[in-house]
Design a protein around this motif. Sequence first.
Motif, PDB file in Angstrom:
ATOM      1  N   HIS A  82       0.757  -1.555  -0.390  1.00 36.26           N
ATOM      2  CA  HIS A  82       0.198   0.056   0.038  1.00 36.26           C
ATOM      3  C   HIS A  82       0.764   1.206  -0.087  1.00 36.26           C
ATOM      4  O   HIS A  82       1.434   0.962   0.544  1.00 36.26           O
ATOM      5  CB  HIS A  82      -0.916  -0.168   1.192  1.00 36.26           C
ATOM      6  N   LEU A  83       0.511   2.393  -0.755  1.00 34.66           N
ATOM      7  CA  LEU A  83       1.066   3.523  -0.762  1.00 34.66           C
ATOM      8  C   LEU A  83       0.198   4.365   0.093  1.00 34.66           C
ATOM      9  O   LEU A  83      -1.399   4.723  -0.490  1.00 34.66           O
ATOM     10  CB  LEU A  83       1.404   4.646  -2.031  1.00 34.66           C
ATOM     11  N   ARG A  84       0.226   5.136   1.340  1.00 34.37           N
ATOM     12  CA  ARG A  84      -0.434   5.266   2.053  1.00 34.37           C
ATOM     13  C   ARG A  84      -0.277   6.701   1.396  1.00 34.37           C
ATOM     14  O   ARG A  84       0.343   7.409   2.608  1.00 34.37           O
ATOM     15  CB  ARG A  84      -1.053   5.306   3.652  1.00 34.37           C
ATOM     16  N   VAL A  85      -1.431   7.632   1.321  1.00 37.61           N
ATOM     17  CA  VAL A  85      -1.140   9.455   1.236  1.00 37.61           C
ATOM     18  C   VAL A  85      -2.097  10.344   1.598  1.00 37.61           C
ATOM     19  O   VAL A  85      -3.165  10.560   1.771  1.00 37.61           O
ATOM     20  CB  VAL A  85      -1.235   9.158  -0.197  1.00 37.61           C
ATOM     21  N   THR A  86      -1.441  11.045   3.128  1.00 36.83           N
ATOM     22  CA  THR A  86      -2.095  11.514   3.488  1.00 36.83           C
ATOM     23  C   THR A  86      -2.306  13.224   3.329  1.00 36.83           C
ATOM     24  O   THR A  86      -0.595  13.430   3.356  1.00 36.83           O
ATOM     25  CB  THR A  86      -2.367  11.328   5.076  1.00 36.83           C
ATOM     26  N   VAL A  87      -3.491  14.151   3.385  1.00 35.75           N
ATOM     27  CA  VAL A  87      -2.702  15.437   3.191  1.00 35.75           C
ATOM     28  C   VAL A  87      -3.492  16.483   4.100  1.00 35.75           C
ATOM     29  O   VAL A  87      -4.414  15.609   4.809  1.00 35.75           O
ATOM     30  CB  VAL A  87      -3.093  15.808   1.885  1.00 35.75           C
ATOM     31  N   LYS A  88      -2.979  17.351   4.815  1.00 37.04           N
ATOM     32  CA  LYS A  88      -3.856  18.074   5.480  1.00 37.04           C
ATOM     33  C   LYS A  88      -3.327  19.408   5.189  1.00 37.04           C
ATOM     34  O   LYS A  88      -1.977  19.854   5.036  1.00 37.04           O
ATOM     35  CB  LYS A  88      -3.164  18.166   6.974  1.00 37.04           C
ATOM     36  N   ASP A  89      -4.253  20.865   5.540  1.00 40.66           N
ATOM     37  CA  ASP A  89      -4.399  21.694   5.503  1.00 40.66           C
ATOM     38  C   ASP A  89      -5.680  22.373   6.465  1.00 40.66           C
ATOM     39  O   ASP A  89      -6.912  22.291   6.469  1.00 40.66           O
ATOM     40  CB  ASP A  89      -4.489  22.125   3.396  1.00 40.66           C
ATOM     41  N   PRO A  90      -4.952  23.688   6.343  1.00 41.69           N
ATOM     42  CA  PRO A  90      -6.749  24.887   6.868  1.00 41.69           C
ATOM     43  C   PRO A  90      -8.334  24.957   6.092  1.00 41.69           C
ATOM     44  O   PRO A  90      -8.872  25.201   6.325  1.00 41.69           O
ATOM     45  CB  PRO A  90      -5.935  25.566   7.761  1.00 41.69           C
ATOM     46  N   ASP A  91      -7.914  24.736   4.867  1.00 49.57           N
ATOM     47  CA  ASP A  91      -8.462  24.949   3.965  1.00 49.57           C
ATOM     48  C   ASP A  91      -9.465  23.428   3.670  1.00 49.57           C
ATOM     49  O   ASP A  91      -8.715  22.873   2.600  1.00 49.57           O
ATOM     50  CB  ASP A  91      -7.858  25.935   2.894  1.00 49.57           C
ATOM     51  N   ARG A  92     -10.049  23.132   4.282  1.00 47.63           N
ATOM     52  CA  ARG A  92     -11.407  21.941   3.969  1.00 47.63           C
ATOM     53  C   ARG A  92     -11.312  21.045   2.307  1.00 47.63           C
ATOM     54  O   ARG A  92     -11.153  20.446   1.815  1.00 47.63           O
ATOM     55  CB  ARG A  92     -11.928  21.695   4.928  1.00 47.63           C
ATOM     56  N   ARG A  93     -10.621  22.741   1.393  1.00 49.41           N
ATOM     57  CA  ARG A  93     -11.670  22.456  -0.055  1.00 49.41           C
ATOM     58  C   ARG A  93     -10.325  22.002  -0.466  1.00 49.41           C
ATOM     59  O   ARG A  93     -10.438  21.045  -1.434  1.00 49.41           O
ATOM     60  CB  ARG A  93     -12.151  23.538  -0.826  1.00 49.41           C
ATOM     61  N   LYS A  94      -8.706  22.259  -0.451  1.00 49.03           N
ATOM     62  CA  LYS A  94      -7.513  21.424  -0.853  1.00 49.03           C
ATOM     63  C   LYS A  94      -7.918  19.489  -0.477  1.00 49.03           C
ATOM     64  O   LYS A  94      -6.793  19.044  -1.273  1.00 49.03           O
ATOM     65  CB  LYS A  94      -6.498  22.326  -0.355  1.00 49.03           C
ATOM     66  N   VAL A  95      -7.925  19.508   0.990  1.00 49.98           N
ATOM     67  CA  VAL A  95      -7.767  18.675   0.845  1.00 49.98           C
ATOM     68  C   VAL A  95      -9.543  17.297   0.887  1.00 49.98           C
ATOM     69  O   VAL A  95      -9.157  16.049   1.251  1.00 49.98           O
ATOM     70  CB  VAL A  95      -7.366  18.261   2.725  1.00 49.98           C
ATOM     71  N   GLY A  96     -10.173  17.916  -0.207  1.00 47.76           N
ATOM     72  CA  GLY A  96     -11.957  16.694   0.473  1.00 47.76           C
ATOM     73  C   GLY A  96     -11.596  16.656  -0.650  1.00 47.76           C
ATOM     74  O   GLY A  96     -10.045  15.750  -1.798  1.00 47.76           O
ATOM     75  N   ARG A  97     -12.303  16.406  -2.005  1.00 48.22           N
ATOM     76  CA  ARG A  97     -12.856  15.770  -2.909  1.00 48.22           C
ATOM     77  C   ARG A  97     -11.548  15.915  -4.001  1.00 48.22           C
ATOM     78  O   ARG A  97     -11.283  15.195  -4.921  1.00 48.22           O
ATOM     79  CB  ARG A  97     -14.241  15.391  -3.594  1.00 48.22           C
ATOM     80  N   ALA A  98     -11.292  17.363  -4.059  1.00 51.89           N
ATOM     81  CA  ALA A  98     -10.478  17.605  -4.948  1.00 51.89           C
ATOM     82  C   ALA A  98      -8.760  16.644  -5.001  1.00 51.89           C
ATOM     83  O   ALA A  98      -8.662  16.809  -6.465  1.00 51.89           O
ATOM     84  CB  ALA A  98     -10.232  19.615  -4.752  1.00 51.89           C
ATOM     85  N   PHE A  99      -8.820  16.748  -3.773  1.00 54.71           N
ATOM     86  CA  PHE A  99      -7.778  16.056  -3.823  1.00 54.71           C
ATOM     87  C   PHE A  99      -7.844  14.791  -3.569  1.00 54.71           C
ATOM     88  O   PHE A  99      -7.370  13.669  -4.482  1.00 54.71           O
ATOM     89  CB  PHE A  99      -7.052  15.542  -2.008  1.00 54.71           C
ATOM     90  N   SER A 100      -9.019  13.669  -3.496  1.00 59.61           N
ATOM     91  CA  SER A 100      -9.266  12.335  -3.583  1.00 59.61           C
ATOM     92  C   SER A 100      -9.832  11.696  -5.055  1.00 59.61           C
ATOM     93  O   SER A 100      -9.541  10.606  -5.979  1.00 59.61           O
ATOM     94  CB  SER A 100     -10.072  12.142  -2.670  1.00 59.61           C
ATOM     95  N   ASP A 101      -9.692  12.652  -5.440  1.00 56.18           N
ATOM     96  CA  ASP A 101     -10.262  12.740  -6.985  1.00 56.18           C
ATOM     97  C   ASP A 101      -9.001  12.561  -7.718  1.00 56.18           C
ATOM     98  O   ASP A 101      -9.435  11.625  -8.916  1.00 56.18           O
ATOM     99  CB  ASP A 101     -11.426  13.747  -7.341  1.00 56.18           C
TER     100      ASP A 101
END
Length: 586
Positions: free
Chosen positions: A380-399
Amino acid sequence: MTRAPVRIGNCSGFYGDRITAAREMVEGGPIDVLTGDYLAELTMLILYKARRKDPAGGYAKTFLTQVEHVLGTCLDRGIRIVSNAGGLNPAGLASDLTALAQRLGLAPRIAYVHGDDLVDRLDDIQADGHTLAHLDTGVTLADAGVTPVSANAYLGAWGITEALRADADVVVTGRVTDASVVVGPAAWWHGWGRTDFDAIAGAMAAGHVIECGPQATGGNYSFFEEITDRRYPGFPIAEVADDGSSVITKHPGTGGLVSPGTVTAQLLYEIAEPAYPGPDAVAHFDSLRLTPDGEHRVRISGTRGSAPTDRLKVALNYEGGYRNTMTLVLTGTRIEEKAAWASEQLTELLGGADRFGELDMQLLRFDHPDAPTNPQATAHLRVTVKDPDRRKVGRAFSDTTMELALGGYPGFHTTTPPSAESAFGVYWPTLVPASEVEHLVTLPDGSTTPVPHSPVTAGIPVPAEPVVPAPAAGPTRRLPLGEIAAARSGDKGGNANIGLWTRTDDEYAWLRGHLTVERVRELLPEAAGLEIRRFDLPNLRALNIVVVGILGAGVASATRPDPQAKGLGEYLRSRLVDIPVALLPG
């Protein structure tokens, strides 16, 4: 005249534990006090979010259900109920308990302990010159530039004791130490005073053992081959005597095991140095002894106590922003090349690593060459993102991760569909002078009484450097460390502790000589650049290892797959070491 030991049964080790445990404890045999521990560092953040949605909430709702199951029986039998389920709203829980009792046609005397909540006083406390520095990093709260959403001091047991002395049938609290729900009833039952430090320390040890429920009766136990009754373990009971000694047991006919090993495992759980600090005493765990006292009975005796310090620990939580994780599956050969390619592509597609507050990629290897099944050939390659802006790490990231589906490495797929973001919190442990905290108890008659802090204070002794014996001579075999040592591990904020113990003196002598800080660093690659502290507890044939910072900023924000370090001890036991043949069975 010395009173008989008080039988204190625990029915909860965390918020969400076995809902039927209260009824099973009350109906399974005689007890004098029913307790439950519902609070952890992460739980306070969960309760903050619950209270934000419902201002009348902020406490452990499951406690109400459990009380409904047993309240009538407890009143009939004179069993007192003591719990920290009040969380951020002990007054609200007391009010809802009153309404529940009225609905059941009952009239218990209810008290609640409060004063631990400091979140609205943090500015004043800092203005008084207290920096609220992080216990591990030393960074002050002001320099961190964060705004806590919860801040709770760990109160002691005397508010509970005062409530019971006022004849309360039910006592609920906010943030008290986990052991306080045992120390308070024991002090009430036996009439202890504030300076009975040995007795208080003995009850602290008993409370620490039973606070996590069935972890003391065979749950999460390394030497599980010793458990012949594999039914769900019965919840633990502490029979606390007048001198603070205790017997740990469980109801007859319940599953699991109570042995010196299972009690040792829980004594070592989530501790640091052997001098275990609390607001009412410092319990010296390296002074206590365990002896069998019959089937499923273990006596804890000899615990020495000393005066507490003039400071209280405070657990703060603040909102860290938002996070999201997607896990990419890699199959077959050239796993590392595929992972590197995926990392490069994904970083480019996301707009660069510096676009996020944090971008974390971890390659988790489960694959085997020439695997007999498809799953056994995967990593598995486990990719985690964190940010104060929820839009950056929401579906914009996972999509965006799904753009690799047809244009990335061969065999691309993910463990889940694209997911939405979630909020995460950050834990901040600190200390405040006890004088800054007003410990209060509201008694059954509605009056509120201040509870003074311990008048006698002292510093916590610094443990001496352990004398490490030379390794045993003679032939060895390369085997897992777990052939000799058991382990219990857990989280302490951003740190992890691993308690290890052996069954014989000869095994312990070898373990002390072999498992140096340097060797721990070799066996735990994640700890290579971290501070490691080692403490010896010879009476328990045990070592305690603390790995500082391995969990980052704590459970709620950790990105490692095991954020509470529950499996870290078993991982260490799996590592190969050179064990003297003379210590091996046969």
